[in-house]
Design a protein around this motif. Structure first.
Motif, PDB file in Angstrom:
ATOM      1  N   SER A 337      44.981  41.046  30.269  1.00 37.72           N
ATOM      2  CA  SER A 337      44.767  41.335  31.495  1.00 37.72           C
ATOM      3  C   SER A 337      45.643  40.617  32.275  1.00 37.72           C
ATOM      4  CB  SER A 337      43.181  40.888  32.081  1.00 37.72           C
ATOM      5  OG  SER A 337      43.232  41.677  33.255  1.00 37.72           O
ATOM      6  N   GLN A 364      40.002  43.492  33.129  1.00 33.69           N
ATOM      7  CA  GLN A 364      40.410  43.111  34.487  1.00 33.69           C
ATOM      8  C   GLN A 364      39.581  42.084  35.236  1.00 33.69           C
ATOM      9  OE1 GLN A 364      39.607  47.199  35.838  1.00 33.69           O
ATOM     10  NE2 GLN A 364      38.450  46.477  37.418  1.00 33.69           N
ATOM     11  N   ILE A 365      40.538  41.526  36.109  1.00 34.91           N
ATOM     12  CA  ILE A 365      40.020  40.131  36.686  1.00 34.91           C
ATOM     13  C   ILE A 365      39.716  40.510  38.274  1.00 34.91           C
ATOM     14  CG2 ILE A 365      40.933  38.039  37.359  1.00 34.91           C
ATOM     15  CD1 ILE A 365      43.086  38.188  35.206  1.00 34.91           C
ATOM     16  N   GLN A 370      43.781  42.426  41.290  1.00 37.52           N
ATOM     17  CA  GLN A 370      43.365  43.153  40.301  1.00 37.52           C
ATOM     18  C   GLN A 370      44.246  43.912  39.783  1.00 37.52           C
ATOM     19  OE1 GLN A 370      39.750  46.068  40.396  1.00 37.52           O
ATOM     20  NE2 GLN A 370      38.840  44.094  39.829  1.00 37.52           N
ATOM     21  N   VAL A 394      34.906  41.277  31.470  1.00 37.04           N
ATOM     22  CA  VAL A 394      35.541  40.417  30.609  1.00 37.04           C
ATOM     23  C   VAL A 394      34.880  40.191  29.476  1.00 37.04           C
ATOM     24  CG1 VAL A 394      36.692  38.301  30.543  1.00 37.04           C
ATOM     25  CG2 VAL A 394      37.275  39.611  32.500  1.00 37.04           C
ATOM     26  N   SER A 415      46.889  36.165  31.447  1.00 35.71           N
ATOM     27  CA  SER A 415      46.683  35.285  32.810  1.00 35.71           C
ATOM     28  C   SER A 415      45.733  34.237  32.461  1.00 35.71           C
ATOM     29  CB  SER A 415      45.999  36.094  33.859  1.00 35.71           C
ATOM     30  OG  SER A 415      45.458  35.827  34.878  1.00 35.71           O
ATOM     31  N   TYR A 417      43.587  33.322  34.906  1.00 31.76           N
ATOM     32  CA  TYR A 417      42.584  33.680  35.268  1.00 31.76           C
ATOM     33  C   TYR A 417      41.654  34.068  34.181  1.00 31.76           C
ATOM     34  CZ  TYR A 417      44.869  32.961  39.724  1.00 31.76           C
ATOM     35  OH  TYR A 417      45.347  32.406  40.923  1.00 31.76           O
ATOM     36  N   LEU A 418      42.426  35.071  33.233  1.00 30.89           N
ATOM     37  CA  LEU A 418      41.501  35.664  32.322  1.00 30.89           C
ATOM     38  C   LEU A 418      41.305  34.785  31.297  1.00 30.89           C
ATOM     39  CD1 LEU A 418      40.946  38.178  30.342  1.00 30.89           C
ATOM     40  CD2 LEU A 418      43.085  38.043  29.509  1.00 30.89           C
ATOM     41  N   GLU A 421      38.303  32.887  32.526  1.00 33.83           N
ATOM     42  CA  GLU A 421      36.713  33.677  32.404  1.00 33.83           C
ATOM     43  C   GLU A 421      36.280  33.959  31.000  1.00 33.83           C
ATOM     44  OE1 GLU A 421      36.358  37.316  34.779  1.00 33.83           O
ATOM     45  OE2 GLU A 421      37.696  36.950  36.189  1.00 33.83           O
TER      46      GLU A 421
END
Length: 431
Positions: A337, A364-365, A370, A394, A415, A417-418, A421
């Motif tokens: 992602s 997707q985040i 996004q 996720v 990412s 962020y990915l 998560e």
């Protein structure tokens, strides 16, 4: 105000303030009693590898028996992660107490007509209070963005400055060329303070060397040839490092990416440079590097499952090199992602061409940046990947990728962020 309200307030700061000059941070520190004074600071800047270098330094100092503070960014799951004391993330009560002290001073300063501290500035100020209260002796301090104008650059006399690998990122703030970006990073160098730096790129090395010479700062370049690989397995990399006195030191990093040899070497070279100050024996430094842990930087989180936060041009190139090494003997699954302000199509092209993954799962985040997972999946198909799946959730995407992995390897990338998560999902999954 409770902990949750404090975090919500901090996260809202970007909406009502802008970046402040260093003088602003210095004055707030003064009003807080200059908590940063008395700590031995190692200041780290760069584009890639900052967090890993900080982690190696932290691990070596802890192995040597010192009380350490570690200030890094960004966080992956919880904002407290930015502050570690002896490798332990601070608790919510300590976070709240530090916030209340900073906010009280900030409100008084604002009442005098000055601006509120920025998001990063607030977190930095909180960190100085947290580390003082914990009795930290050595503080490893990672810059946020850049270096010259970074809030952390108010530290006047660090023990050493480190500049890691530099590549093009955040060009809207740091400049369009590698040399301009290097100039911003080199802004952390202080008069007479040793600087240890990645000298693989002659363009960035020249900028750092000039700045160091102008300030009379001893310069210690990490040049190609200072380290040589001995073994490379799923458990990590064994290599030899050529120290300053010419002796060879055998090191082991518990990561699968070859670039970690450079990061570990920078950290070891720094500790070697400062050995008359910390007096930690060589065998303890070696063990400290071996036992280090830095989440989501080519981190093996489950057997055959690696998470990497690569999200810029150089980071993805290094990721592809590592994954391609294992692709010869393993079936490769990619969980991917990205956020919209990154060059994700270039990332997808490089991953597809360099690895030829057997399976791809796009997810997707959430948030304003996004990119829909179906769009990412289609980009992988256009690059020739055949078995491509998409799932916006996720957690479900991870489980799909894990099932596809079989006895091969799963790399989660694209990412931070990915990465955060997925770490959160795995933690809940294990519970």
């Amino acid at each position: 105000m409770n902990y949750t309200e404090a975090v919500d307030y901090i996260e809202s700061i970007p909406k009502f303030t802008t970046k402040n000059p260093p003088e602003h941070t210095r004055e707030l520190l003064r009003r807080l009693g200059d908590p940063q004074k008395g700590m031995k600071v190692i200041h780290v800047a760069g584009t890639n590898g900052k967090g890993s270098v900080c982690s190696y330094l932290n691990s070596m100092l802890i192995a040597g028996g010192y009380c350490t503070g570690l200030f890094t960014s960004p966080h992956l799951v919880k904002i407290n992660e930015r502050y570690q004391i002896n490798s332990q993330v601070i608790d919510d009560d300590a976070f709240l107490r530090a916030f209340e002290k900073v906010e009280k001073v900030a409100e008084e300063y604002c009442a005098e007509g000055h601006g509120h501290p920025s998001y990063f500035e607030t977190l930095f100020l909180m960190g100085m209070i947290l580390f003082l209260e914990a009795g930290v002796e050595y503080l490893i301090l990672e810059t946020g963005l850049g270096g010259r104008l970074d809030a952390t650059n108010v530290i006047e006399q660090p023990l050493a400055c480190i500049i890691t690998s530099i590549s093009r990122d955040h060009t809207e703030y740091l400049g369009d060329t590698i040399e301009e970006i290097a100039g911003e990073k080199a802004g952390i160098i202080k008069k007479g303070v040793p600087v240890i730096y990645d000298a693989h790129d002659p363009r960035t090395a020249a900028v750092i060397e000039k700045r160091a010479a102008n300030l009379g700062s001893p310069a210690y370049p990490l040049v190609p040839g200072r380290y040589r690989i001995n073994s490379h397995t799923k458990e990590g990399i064994g290599f030899e490092f050529l120290a300053e006195e010419g002796q060879t030191v055998k090191l082991f990093v518990p990561y699968v990416a070859e670039y970690q040899m450079m990061n570990a070497s920078l950290a070891y070279l720094t500790m070697d440079t400062l050995k008359e100050i910390h007096k930690i024996p060589e065998e303890t430094l070696i063990e400290g590097i071996k036992s280090s842990s830095w989440p989501c930087r080519m981190e093996t989180v489950m057997p055959g499952v690696v998470i990497d936060g690569a999200h810029n041009e150089d980071g993805v190139a290094q990721f592809v090199r590592t994954a391609a090494y294992f692709a010869g003997e393993n079936e490769i699954t990619i969980l991917f992602s990205a956020v919209s302000d990154k060059r994700y199509r270039d990332m997808i092209r490089e991953i597809s061409e360099g690895i030829h993954p057997d399976h791809v799962v796009a997810t997707q985040i959430t948030g304003s940046r996004q990119v829909p997972c179906n769009e990412l999946a289609e980009d992988f198909r256009l690059e020739g990947c055949r078995d491509v799946h998409a799932d916006a959730d996720v957690g479900k995407a991870f489980e799909t990728a894990l099932a596809l992995k079989g006895s091969g390897m799963l790399f989660c990338v694209g990412s931070l962020y990915l990465a955060g998560e997925i770490k959160d999902h795995i933690s809940k999954r294990n519970q």
